[in-house]
Enzyme design. Sequence first.
Site, PDB file in Angstrom:
ATOM      1  N   ASP A   7      62.307  30.877  53.491  1.00  0.00           N
ATOM      2  CA  ASP A   7      63.420  31.379  54.305  1.00  0.00           C
ATOM      3  C   ASP A   7      63.235  31.153  55.875  1.00  0.00           C
ATOM      4  O   ASP A   7      62.695  30.455  56.147  1.00  0.00           O
ATOM      5  CB  ASP A   7      63.284  33.080  54.006  1.00  0.00           C
ATOM      6  N   HIS A   8      63.989  31.818  56.822  1.00  0.00           N
ATOM      7  CA  HIS A   8      63.873  31.550  58.033  1.00  0.00           C
ATOM      8  C   HIS A   8      62.557  31.558  58.847  1.00  0.00           C
ATOM      9  O   HIS A   8      62.204  30.807  59.691  1.00  0.00           O
ATOM     10  CB  HIS A   8      64.953  32.205  58.830  1.00  0.00           C
ATOM     11  N   CYS A  65      57.535  32.158  53.228  1.00  0.00           N
ATOM     12  CA  CYS A  65      58.247  33.080  53.901  1.00  0.00           C
ATOM     13  C   CYS A  65      57.359  33.604  55.110  1.00  0.00           C
ATOM     14  O   CYS A  65      56.415  32.870  55.475  1.00  0.00           O
ATOM     15  CB  CYS A  65      58.822  34.248  53.128  1.00  0.00           C
ATOM     16  N   THR A  67      55.043  36.197  55.333  1.00  0.00           N
ATOM     17  CA  THR A  67      53.783  36.506  54.899  1.00  0.00           C
ATOM     18  C   THR A  67      53.457  35.603  53.666  1.00  0.00           C
ATOM     19  O   THR A  67      52.214  35.686  53.371  1.00  0.00           O
ATOM     20  CB  THR A  67      53.768  37.935  54.394  1.00  0.00           C
ATOM     21  N   GLY A  68      54.205  35.248  53.013  1.00  0.00           N
ATOM     22  CA  GLY A  68      54.104  34.774  51.754  1.00  0.00           C
ATOM     23  C   GLY A  68      54.302  35.535  50.591  1.00  0.00           C
ATOM     24  O   GLY A  68      54.350  35.368  49.313  1.00  0.00           O
ATOM     25  N   GLY A  70      56.518  38.078  49.967  1.00  0.00           N
ATOM     26  CA  GLY A  70      57.919  38.398  49.320  1.00  0.00           C
ATOM     27  C   GLY A  70      58.108  36.937  48.321  1.00  0.00           C
ATOM     28  O   GLY A  70      58.674  37.205  47.191  1.00  0.00           O
ATOM     29  N   HIS A  98      41.815  27.427  37.915  1.00  0.00           N
ATOM     30  CA  HIS A  98      41.743  28.748  37.126  1.00  0.00           C
ATOM     31  C   HIS A  98      43.176  29.423  36.606  1.00  0.00           C
ATOM     32  O   HIS A  98      43.083  29.794  35.254  1.00  0.00           O
ATOM     33  CB  HIS A  98      40.907  29.905  37.665  1.00  0.00           C
ATOM     34  N   ARG A 109      54.326  32.606  59.230  1.00  0.00           N
ATOM     35  CA  ARG A 109      54.056  33.295  60.204  1.00  0.00           C
ATOM     36  C   ARG A 109      52.580  33.664  60.465  1.00  0.00           C
ATOM     37  O   ARG A 109      52.269  33.787  61.623  1.00  0.00           O
ATOM     38  CB  ARG A 109      54.831  34.800  60.522  1.00  0.00           C
ATOM     39  N   HIS A 133      40.088  29.313  30.644  1.00  0.00           N
ATOM     40  CA  HIS A 133      41.126  29.607  31.492  1.00  0.00           C
ATOM     41  C   HIS A 133      42.433  29.660  30.973  1.00  0.00           C
ATOM     42  O   HIS A 133      43.625  30.222  31.041  1.00  0.00           O
ATOM     43  CB  HIS A 133      41.119  28.900  32.844  1.00  0.00           C
ATOM     44  N   ARG A 136      43.201  32.578  28.629  1.00  0.00           N
ATOM     45  CA  ARG A 136      43.481  33.746  29.572  1.00  0.00           C
ATOM     46  C   ARG A 136      45.057  33.629  30.178  1.00  0.00           C
ATOM     47  O   ARG A 136      45.778  34.694  30.144  1.00  0.00           O
ATOM     48  CB  ARG A 136      42.687  33.757  30.902  1.00  0.00           C
TER      49      ARG A 136
END
Length: 140
Positions: A7-8, A65, A67-68, A70, A98, A109, A133, A136
Site C-alpha cells: 500500500d502507500h 504495508c 507495519t506488515g 495488515g 519450518h 514504516r 514440518h 504440521r
Amino acid sequence: MIILASDHAGFLLKEEIKKFFNKENIIAIDVGCYSREQLDDYPDFAKAGNVKVLEDSRNVGIYICGTGIGMSIVANRNPGIRAALCFNENFASLARMHNDANVLCLPGRFMSARKAIKIVKVFLTTDFEGGRHARRIKKY
Ligand code: RB5
C-alpha cells in the site's frame, strides 16, 4: 515468479527492493500500489498479490504495508497462502524452513531498505525442510 505488493505506506520500501532486483536481474511482478500519495487500502493489494502467488506453487510474494500486520492478516485468509511477517533474517529463514512460507510481509514504516533486502535475500534462498514440518503444514 516473485510478486510484489504494497500500500502507500509500503511503497518506498517496495521501490528499494525493486531497485535491488533490477540490479541483480531478478524479475518480479508489481501488483501495486504505484504511488505513495494514494489513499489506498492494503487489503486490495494483498488480495491482488494472492491471486498471482496462487497461480503457481513456485511463486512467492513480498507484501509491504506500514507495519506488515495488515498485509499478513489479509494474505493468510486465502488457503494456500502462508504469509510470515519477518523482522530479521532468522525469522525469514525459519519461515521458509519450518512454515514453507510463500509470502514475506515487511513493515515499510519500521525497517530500513538495507535490512529489508537482507531479509528478502534469505527468504528467497532458503528451502523448506519438509519432514515433520510438512506434517504440521497439512494441519493448517
Ligand atoms: C496505513 O496507514 C496502515 O494502516 C497500513 O499500511 C498497515 O500498517 C496496516 O496494517
